[in-house]
Design a protein around this motif. Structure first.
Motif, PDB file in Angstrom:
ATOM      1  N   ASP A  34       0.818  -1.225   0.000  1.00 17.26           N
ATOM      2  CA  ASP A  34       0.000   0.000   0.000  1.00 17.26           C
ATOM      3  C   ASP A  34       0.845   1.265   0.000  1.00 17.26           C
ATOM      4  N   GLU A  35       2.138   1.135  -0.347  1.00 19.67           N
ATOM      5  CA  GLU A  35       2.957   2.319  -0.575  1.00 19.67           C
ATOM      6  C   GLU A  35       3.316   2.373  -2.058  1.00 19.67           C
ATOM      7  N   THR A  36       3.074   3.542  -2.675  1.00 19.09           N
ATOM      8  CA  THR A  36       3.541   3.747  -4.042  1.00 19.09           C
ATOM      9  C   THR A  36       4.816   4.571  -3.909  1.00 19.09           C
ATOM     10  N   ALA A  37       5.918   4.112  -4.510  1.00 15.85           N
ATOM     11  CA  ALA A  37       7.173   4.810  -4.260  1.00 15.85           C
ATOM     12  C   ALA A  37       8.110   4.772  -5.463  1.00 15.85           C
ATOM     13  N   ALA A  38       8.874   5.867  -5.601  1.00 10.94           N
ATOM     14  CA  ALA A  38       9.908   5.974  -6.629  1.00 10.94           C
ATOM     15  C   ALA A  38      11.117   6.663  -6.000  1.00 10.94           C
ATOM     16  N   ALA A  39      12.317   6.228  -6.374  1.00 14.32           N
ATOM     17  CA  ALA A  39      13.526   6.796  -5.782  1.00 14.32           C
ATOM     18  C   ALA A  39      14.695   6.682  -6.749  1.00 14.32           C
ATOM     19  N   VAL A  40      15.674   7.567  -6.554  1.00 10.38           N
ATOM     20  CA  VAL A  40      16.920   7.480  -7.315  1.00 10.38           C
ATOM     21  C   VAL A  40      18.068   7.333  -6.318  1.00 10.38           C
ATOM     22  N   VAL A  41      18.882   6.300  -6.536  1.00  2.55           N
ATOM     23  CA  VAL A  41      19.989   5.995  -5.632  1.00  2.55           C
ATOM     24  C   VAL A  41      21.274   5.902  -6.449  1.00  2.55           C
TER      25      VAL A  41
END
Ligand code: AMP
Ligand code: MG
Length: 357
Positions: free
Chosen positions: A14-21
């Motif tokens: 139930d988490e929508t997430a986007a990230a740059v690492v």
């Protein structure tokens, strides 16, 4: 090797997430952006995650979150080395949304795709945040999982124990629901527990004192339900008694795993006990485990709560670790509801998230 820059997507629950690492193994890495949209409010009326609501919400907002993650990081898709997305385990509708989006981006941009195991994301977070070396012992405690694993290397996990019924976070959430506390229950149970007497009510501790490293929480949850139907309970005391029982179970099972890890990896003088997953945010559990780790000569590592609960930075990092080893996935890779980290291990509750509503 030059630093790698990876875009990660997470949509398994139930988490929508986007990230740059950005970075290189063994870490720590640089988190250039980490955008998480929690759907908690959408599911709150139902007291748990409703899969259909979750996948629709992922579909509606994921594109915008990716744009924000790239914008916050100050980079364009061109500057990304690869696109990583959770391919399982999880609620299949949500996993499909994230993985299909990643495939479309990979196809359009010509960048490689990495299909990430969500549990590997949790497992490798301590390398992203702290640069923890292999091998280490992982206690994964979340809303969908309760597992003890030895992480020997990227992609090399040995399952020591898993839950035979409910995950520990699920037990917190169900206990909260029984006691009439709002969802998500974990943090609410913890704050009531801080004001209560942990010895007020005698609750069972399933499997305590028995050999092995598996968990069981459903008997504890049932006992809370019986307590509430048969008595007028004090909420603080009920929360404190429940949490004390949960801590005893976690401590007992983890103690066995610490001993087993010593036998399996005798050449690691001071290994890390990594505690990951949303329940790692619980301070009482954290301090009980820190004491236990210390007694056994282990170093406890608990990544910050925002990287312990579901997020895409951990997915980007897990993708980065595999990419650095030259691994890529084809565009026809399938999403998986079940996907155990240790394929040789016991597959009971191998990671499929249960609907907790
Ligand atoms: P995750 O599944 O990793 O996203 O984590 C969410 C789960 O962690 C839910 O079951 C929450 O109730 C649980 N949780 C979060 N904070 C706490 C806390 N302070 N104490 C116990 N459980 C918690
Ligand atoms: Mg999770």
């Amino acid at each position: 090797m030059n630093n790698l820059t990876i875009l990660g997507l997470e949509t398994s629950c139930d988490e929508t997430a986007a990230a740059v690492v950005r970075g290189l193994p063994p870490g720590p890495g640089q988190i250039l952006s980490n955008v998480v949209f929690s759907q908690t409010e959408a599911h709150a009326p139902y007291g748990g995650v409703v899969p259909e609501i979750a996948s629709r919400a992922h579909l509606e907002i994921l594109d915008g979150l990716i744009e924000r993650a790239l914008g916050d990081a100050g980079i364009s898709l061109d500057e990304i080395d690869a696109i990583a997305a959770t391919a399982g385990p999880g609620l299949i509708g949500g996993v499909m949304v994230g993985l299909t989006t990643a495939k479309a981006l990979a196809l359009a941009s010509g960048k490689p795709l990495i299909a990430v195991n969500h549990l590997a994301g949790h497992a490798l977070t301590a390398r992203l945040t702290d640069g923890v070396d292999f091998p280490f012992l992982l206690l994964l405690v979340s809303g969908g999982h309760c597992q003890l694993l030895a992480a020997a290397d990227v992609g090399k996990y040995r399952l020591y124990g898993t839950t035979m019924d409910d995950a520990v976070g699920e037990a917190f959430d169900k206990t909260a629901k029984i006691l009439g506390l709002p969802y998500p229950g974990g943090p609410n149970v913890e704050s009531h527990a801080a004001r209560g007497n942990p010895r007020a009510y005698a609750l069972p501790r399933p499997l305590l004192g028995r050999a092995g490293m598996d968990f069981s929480f459903s008997g504890l949850k049932t006992a809370v339900r019986q307590l509430v139907t048969q008595n007028q309970v004090n909420i603080d005391d009920a929360c404190a008694s429940f949490q004390a029982a949960a801590i005893d179970i976690l401590r007992d099972r983890t103690a066995h795993a610490l001993a087993r890890f010593r036998e399996d990896f005798p050449d690691t003088p001071r290994p890390a006990l990594v505690v990951a997953g949303g329940v790692a945010a619980n301070a009482a559990i954290g301090s009980a485990l820190a004491k236990l780790a210390d007694q056994h000569g282990f170093e406890i590592r608990v990544p910050p709560p925002r990287y312990c609960t579901d997020n895409a930075a951990m997915i980007a990092w897990a993708g980065l670790e595999r990419f650095a080893l030259g691994e890529r996935d084809p565009l026809d890779v399938s999403p998986k509801a079940r996907w155990p980290l240790d394929a040789s291990g016991d597959n009971r509750h191998s990671g499929e998230r249960q609907q907790s509503a």
